[in-house]
Write a protein that holds these residues in place. Structure first.
Motif, PDB file in Angstrom:
ATOM      1  N   HIS A 170       0.847  -1.195   0.000  1.00 13.88           N
ATOM      2  CA  HIS A 170       0.000   0.000   0.000  1.00 13.88           C
ATOM      3  C   HIS A 170       0.884   1.248   0.000  1.00 13.88           C
ATOM      4  O   HIS A 170       1.799   1.380   0.805  1.00 13.88           O
ATOM      5  CB  HIS A 170      -0.907   0.006   1.231  1.00 13.88           C
ATOM      6  CG  HIS A 170      -1.793   1.216   1.314  1.00 13.88           C
ATOM      7  ND1 HIS A 170      -1.365   2.408   1.857  1.00 13.88           N
ATOM      8  CD2 HIS A 170      -3.072   1.421   0.911  1.00 13.88           C
ATOM      9  CE1 HIS A 170      -2.346   3.298   1.799  1.00 13.88           C
ATOM     10  NE2 HIS A 170      -3.383   2.719   1.228  1.00 13.88           N
ATOM     11  N   ARG A 171       0.592   2.146  -0.913  1.00 21.14           N
ATOM     12  CA  ARG A 171       1.310   3.421  -0.941  1.00 21.14           C
ATOM     13  C   ARG A 171       0.504   4.436  -1.755  1.00 21.14           C
ATOM     14  O   ARG A 171      -0.407   4.077  -2.504  1.00 21.14           O
ATOM     15  CB  ARG A 171       2.699   3.265  -1.546  1.00 21.14           C
ATOM     16  CG  ARG A 171       2.727   2.966  -3.034  1.00 21.14           C
ATOM     17  CD  ARG A 171       4.145   2.971  -3.559  1.00 21.14           C
ATOM     18  NE  ARG A 171       4.208   2.618  -4.990  1.00 21.14           N
ATOM     19  CZ  ARG A 171       5.339   2.509  -5.675  1.00 21.14           C
ATOM     20  NH1 ARG A 171       6.504   2.713  -5.067  1.00 21.14           N
ATOM     21  NH2 ARG A 171       5.314   2.188  -6.965  1.00 21.14           N
ATOM     22  N   SER A 172       0.850   5.702  -1.581  1.00 26.67           N
ATOM     23  CA  SER A 172       0.244   6.778  -2.359  1.00 26.67           C
ATOM     24  C   SER A 172       0.958   6.890  -3.700  1.00 26.67           C
ATOM     25  O   SER A 172       2.157   6.586  -3.809  1.00 26.67           O
ATOM     26  CB  SER A 172       0.339   8.098  -1.600  1.00 26.67           C
ATOM     27  OG  SER A 172      -0.350   8.027  -0.370  1.00 26.67           O
ATOM     28  N   VAL A 173       0.209   7.329  -4.728  1.00 28.33           N
ATOM     29  CA  VAL A 173       0.794   7.421  -6.067  1.00 28.33           C
ATOM     30  C   VAL A 173       0.282   8.669  -6.786  1.00 28.33           C
ATOM     31  O   VAL A 173      -0.703   9.289  -6.384  1.00 28.33           O
ATOM     32  CB  VAL A 173       0.439   6.184  -6.931  1.00 28.33           C
ATOM     33  CG1 VAL A 173       0.978   4.909  -6.301  1.00 28.33           C
ATOM     34  CG2 VAL A 173      -1.063   6.095  -7.165  1.00 28.33           C
ATOM     35  N   TYR A 174       0.980   9.006  -7.853  1.00 30.19           N
ATOM     36  CA  TYR A 174       0.492   9.961  -8.843  1.00 30.19           C
ATOM     37  C   TYR A 174      -0.162   9.169  -9.973  1.00 30.19           C
ATOM     38  O   TYR A 174       0.235   8.042 -10.271  1.00 30.19           O
ATOM     39  CB  TYR A 174       1.639  10.794  -9.423  1.00 30.19           C
ATOM     40  CG  TYR A 174       2.248  11.782  -8.454  1.00 30.19           C
ATOM     41  CD1 TYR A 174       1.733  13.069  -8.334  1.00 30.19           C
ATOM     42  CD2 TYR A 174       3.357  11.426  -7.685  1.00 30.19           C
ATOM     43  CE1 TYR A 174       2.305  13.980  -7.453  1.00 30.19           C
ATOM     44  CE2 TYR A 174       3.937  12.327  -6.799  1.00 30.19           C
ATOM     45  CZ  TYR A 174       3.404  13.603  -6.693  1.00 30.19           C
ATOM     46  OH  TYR A 174       3.960  14.492  -5.815  1.00 30.19           O
ATOM     47  N   CYS A 175      -1.163   9.759 -10.604  1.00 32.36           N
ATOM     48  CA  CYS A 175      -1.775   9.170 -11.780  1.00 32.36           C
ATOM     49  C   CYS A 175      -1.772  10.188 -12.903  1.00 32.36           C
ATOM     50  O   CYS A 175      -1.913  11.398 -12.652  1.00 32.36           O
ATOM     51  CB  CYS A 175      -3.228   8.749 -11.502  1.00 32.36           C
ATOM     52  SG  CYS A 175      -3.411   7.521 -10.208  1.00 32.36           S
ATOM     53  N   ALA A 176      -1.589   9.727 -14.122  1.00 38.51           N
ATOM     54  CA  ALA A 176      -1.522  10.669 -15.244  1.00 38.51           C
ATOM     55  C   ALA A 176      -2.010  10.034 -16.538  1.00 38.51           C
ATOM     56  O   ALA A 176      -1.793   8.837 -16.785  1.00 38.51           O
ATOM     57  CB  ALA A 176      -0.097  11.177 -15.422  1.00 38.51           C
ATOM     58  N   ASP A 177      -2.686  10.847 -17.337  1.00 36.59           N
ATOM     59  CA  ASP A 177      -2.988  10.496 -18.728  1.00 36.59           C
ATOM     60  C   ASP A 177      -1.826  11.001 -19.570  1.00 36.59           C
ATOM     61  O   ASP A 177      -1.469  12.187 -19.490  1.00 36.59           O
ATOM     62  CB  ASP A 177      -4.290  11.161 -19.182  1.00 36.59           C
ATOM     63  CG  ASP A 177      -5.495  10.649 -18.411  1.00 36.59           C
ATOM     64  OD1 ASP A 177      -5.689   9.425 -18.364  1.00 36.59           O
ATOM     65  OD2 ASP A 177      -6.243  11.486 -17.865  1.00 36.59           O
ATOM     66  N   ASN A 230      -5.173  11.708  -3.069  1.00 35.89           N
ATOM     67  CA  ASN A 230      -6.424  11.053  -3.440  1.00 35.89           C
ATOM     68  C   ASN A 230      -6.237   9.773  -4.251  1.00 35.89           C
ATOM     69  O   ASN A 230      -7.209   9.219  -4.764  1.00 35.89           O
ATOM     70  CB  ASN A 230      -7.327  12.018  -4.219  1.00 35.89           C
ATOM     71  CG  ASN A 230      -6.698  12.510  -5.515  1.00 35.89           C
ATOM     72  OD1 ASN A 230      -5.791  11.892  -6.069  1.00 35.89           O
ATOM     73  ND2 ASN A 230      -7.188  13.642  -6.008  1.00 35.89           N
ATOM     74  N   SER A 231      -4.993   9.296  -4.356  1.00 35.89           N
ATOM     75  CA  SER A 231      -4.718   8.101  -5.171  1.00 35.89           C
ATOM     76  C   SER A 231      -3.709   7.206  -4.461  1.00 35.89           C
ATOM     77  O   SER A 231      -2.824   7.688  -3.741  1.00 35.89           O
ATOM     78  CB  SER A 231      -4.178   8.495  -6.551  1.00 35.89           C
ATOM     79  OG  SER A 231      -5.039   9.418  -7.192  1.00 35.89           O
ATOM     80  N   GLY A 232      -3.844   5.913  -4.687  1.00 29.70           N
ATOM     81  CA  GLY A 232      -2.919   4.966  -4.077  1.00 29.70           C
ATOM     82  C   GLY A 232      -2.957   3.645  -4.816  1.00 29.70           C
ATOM     83  O   GLY A 232      -3.575   3.517  -5.874  1.00 29.70           O
ATOM     84  N   GLN A 233      -2.303   2.645  -4.256  1.00 31.90           N
ATOM     85  CA  GLN A 233      -2.284   1.326  -4.879  1.00 31.90           C
ATOM     86  C   GLN A 233      -1.996   0.252  -3.848  1.00 31.90           C
ATOM     87  O   GLN A 233      -1.478   0.529  -2.748  1.00 31.90           O
ATOM     88  CB  GLN A 233      -1.232   1.256  -5.995  1.00 31.90           C
ATOM     89  CG  GLN A 233       0.190   1.287  -5.508  1.00 31.90           C
ATOM     90  CD  GLN A 233       1.216   1.141  -6.621  1.00 31.90           C
ATOM     91  OE1 GLN A 233       2.374   1.490  -6.437  1.00 31.90           O
ATOM     92  NE2 GLN A 233       0.824   0.631  -7.784  1.00 31.90           N
ATOM     93  N   VAL A 234      -2.364  -0.969  -4.209  1.00 32.61           N
ATOM     94  CA  VAL A 234      -2.036  -2.161  -3.430  1.00 32.61           C
ATOM     95  C   VAL A 234      -1.716  -3.280  -4.413  1.00 32.61           C
ATOM     96  O   VAL A 234      -2.050  -3.200  -5.593  1.00 32.61           O
ATOM     97  CB  VAL A 234      -3.202  -2.615  -2.521  1.00 32.61           C
ATOM     98  CG1 VAL A 234      -3.549  -1.564  -1.488  1.00 32.61           C
ATOM     99  CG2 VAL A 234      -4.435  -2.984  -3.353  1.00 32.61           C
ATOM    100  N   ASN A 235      -1.075  -4.319  -3.907  1.00 34.34           N
ATOM    101  CA  ASN A 235      -0.974  -5.566  -4.648  1.00 34.34           C
ATOM    102  C   ASN A 235      -2.235  -6.359  -4.296  1.00 34.34           C
ATOM    103  O   ASN A 235      -2.386  -6.810  -3.152  1.00 34.34           O
ATOM    104  CB  ASN A 235       0.271  -6.358  -4.247  1.00 34.34           C
ATOM    105  CG  ASN A 235       0.412  -7.660  -5.018  1.00 34.34           C
ATOM    106  OD1 ASN A 235      -0.564  -8.346  -5.320  1.00 34.34           O
ATOM    107  ND2 ASN A 235       1.650  -8.026  -5.316  1.00 34.34           N
ATOM    108  N   PRO A 236      -3.173  -6.522  -5.233  1.00 34.22           N
ATOM    109  CA  PRO A 236      -4.462  -7.145  -4.893  1.00 34.22           C
ATOM    110  C   PRO A 236      -4.352  -8.551  -4.315  1.00 34.22           C
ATOM    111  O   PRO A 236      -5.105  -8.903  -3.403  1.00 34.22           O
ATOM    112  CB  PRO A 236      -5.197  -7.154  -6.238  1.00 34.22           C
ATOM    113  CG  PRO A 236      -4.561  -6.080  -7.040  1.00 34.22           C
ATOM    114  CD  PRO A 236      -3.122  -6.100  -6.637  1.00 34.22           C
TER     115      PRO A 236
END
Length: 487
Positions: A170-177, A230-236
């Motif tokens: 779990h961590r915070s990330v940036y997202c971009a188009d 407002n964005s993050g991720q995990v290994n599902p």
């Protein structure tokens, strides 16, 4: 006088106990929706009964004829009847939704492991489907708006409580188009030209300095879509497996068996049990409540569930040649100007930190969905198209040297539970709540936001099952009554 007074006191206790037990049994039969709350009271009364029985056993004198023994005998018989109503919460599906709900059920204030049994019934293995093969993006800005903010917040709370940064990444990330120009990394002259062009374009295309794992000259445009707030991720896979284990630590059970039917009481007045097969043997699991969270397989057990033909998606996991900064990219990749690498895909790209499954950084990349292959019998029989996986890797390797030089360690495919195809940001489900049949609940149709919305779904489902209504979020728009097929 002390002994006769004690005799009368015990007799009165037995009498009150028997009367109260009779009322509870009546309530359990006529209002099974109150079963879970009443079961805690039943358990406390049973402790009193044991104390009274112990007092009788230890008393040497003969008791007055006040009916204590017959009352206690009747109370014991009634407890045997109550045992038939013991709370057994069956969850069909060992994916992230089922495991999240099991976690929150076993953390609910009314949960008592001496009375309540939470069972996860899974056909193959925990997180065998999309719950173990998804990208794992978390976004406060996801859909639906009634559930996504709660679930995003709950992800953070779970990670803080259980060490999610180390265990499930779990961590915070940036997202971009991003619009990216592919490069043929087998053509050194083309690379040199692209690098030179990239330096000339750097003044007009603003790219974050730490997004340094894309090839120079490959970025044609960059638009931020999310930030670490407002964005993050995990290994599902790691996340789902951990939730199942945490639920087991609080008394939940996991049964590997394939559900074949939900069994109902007369006139579909409520559920009674689940039939399943295990190692070729037919078995039955009695239950007071069943949460059907079987993803795209849900309609096979409850045909009224309104899910469309499920899309299949292919993905790869790559061990890059070096660690990559936390940017999740939604690219549009165009072919090199020299005409090589035509018909490139535009896979989503998710750099991941090390976790309990991989001790070093990895990169997850997924291609577009397809609807060509019908849903198989279970997650362990999903067909993987090798060429589709190779196409995903070719595309992401054409815009990043660390990915191009990396090692593909996983090629996989999965099906998503989709209500219907929809536009980006269009809210369509999921389906969360009671079916209208006593004791049968639904949690499915999460589509691309299953991992993101799993904790919120699990939390509100635990509230619905134990309390009769969700408190943490207004989920009326997700009520199955809006989605179920009617005859």
């Amino acid at each position: 006088m002390a002994e006769p007074i004690g005799c009368v006191a015990v007799a009165e206790t037995g009498l009150r106990l028997a009367i109260k037990l009779g009322k509870l049994i009546k309530d359990l039969r006529t209002a099974p929706d109150q079963l879970l709350a009443l079961s805690n009271e039943v358990y406390n009364l049973k402790l009193v009964l044991d104390s009274v029985r112990h007092a009788l056993h230890n008393e040497k004198r003969a008791w007055p004829t006040v009916g204590v023994e017959p009352l206690l005998f009747q109370a014991s018989i009634r407890f045997e009847e109550i045992d038939k109503f013991a709370s057994r919460l069956g969850q069909l599906g060992g994916g992230v939704i089922g495991c999240s709900t099991a976690y929150f059920l076993t953390r609910h204030g009314l949960y008592n492991p001496k009375i309540h049994l939470v069972v996860i019934l899974e056909a193959s293995k925990i997180a065998g489907g999309s719950s173990g093969k998804a990208g794992g993006l978390l976004a406060e800005w996801a859909t639906p708006k009634c559930l996504a903010p709660l679930s995003f917040k709950t992800h953070g709370e779970l990670a803080k409580k259980h060490g999610g940064d180390k265990i499930w990444g779990h961590r915070s990330v940036y997202c971009a188009d991003v619009a990216l120009q592919a490069q043929d990394l087998n053509n050194e002259a083309a690379i040199a030209t692209a690098v030179e062009d990239g330096h000339e374009e750097s003044s007009t295309t603003k790219v974050p300095s730490d997004l340094d794992w894309l090839l120079p000259g490959s970025v044609k445009s960059h638009t931020e879509a999310g930030n670490p707030k407002n964005s993050g991720q995990v290994n599902p896979l790691a996340f789902t497996e951990t939730l199942a284990q945490l639920a087991k630590e609080k008394g939940a059970e996991v049964i590997i068996g394939s559900a074949t039917a939900i069994n109902f009481r007369d006139k579909n007045s409520g559920i009674s049990s689940v039939s399943y097969t295990q190692n070729g043997t037919s078995k039955t699991l009695n239950a007071t409540d069943i949460l059907l969270a079987a993803g795209p397989w849900t309609p096979k057990l409850f045909p009224a569930t309104s899910l469309g033909h499920p899309p299949r998606g292919h993905s790869v996991v790559v061990r890059p040649s070096r660690d990559l900064s936390p940017y999740v990219l939604f690219p549009n990749i165009s072919a090199p100007e020299n005409g090589s690498l035509s018909n490139l895909l535009s896979p989503e790209i998710y750099p991941r930190p090390g976790d309990k499954i991989h001790d070093s950084d990895t990169v997850y990349a997924c291609g577009p969905d397809d609807y060509e292959v019908p849903l198989p019998a279970s997650t362990d029989t999903v067909a993987v198209d090798e060429q589709r996986c190779n196409d995903v890797y070719t595309a992401v390797g054409s815009v990043s040297k660390p990915i191009h030089e990396g090692e593909v360690i996983t090629k996989q495919a999965c099906y998503k539970p989709q209500i219907r195809p929809h536009e980006e940001d269009e809210e369509v489900g999921p389906i969360v709540g009671p079916t209208g049949i006593q004791g049968l609940w639904l949690a499915t149709g999460h589509d691309e936001w299953g991992i993101q919305n799993a904790p919120g779904t699990g939390l509100v489902m635990s509230e619905m099952i134990f309390d009769g209504a969700a408190h943490s979020a207004d989920c009326e728009s997700l009520d199955p009554k809006h989605f179920l097929k009617r005859d």
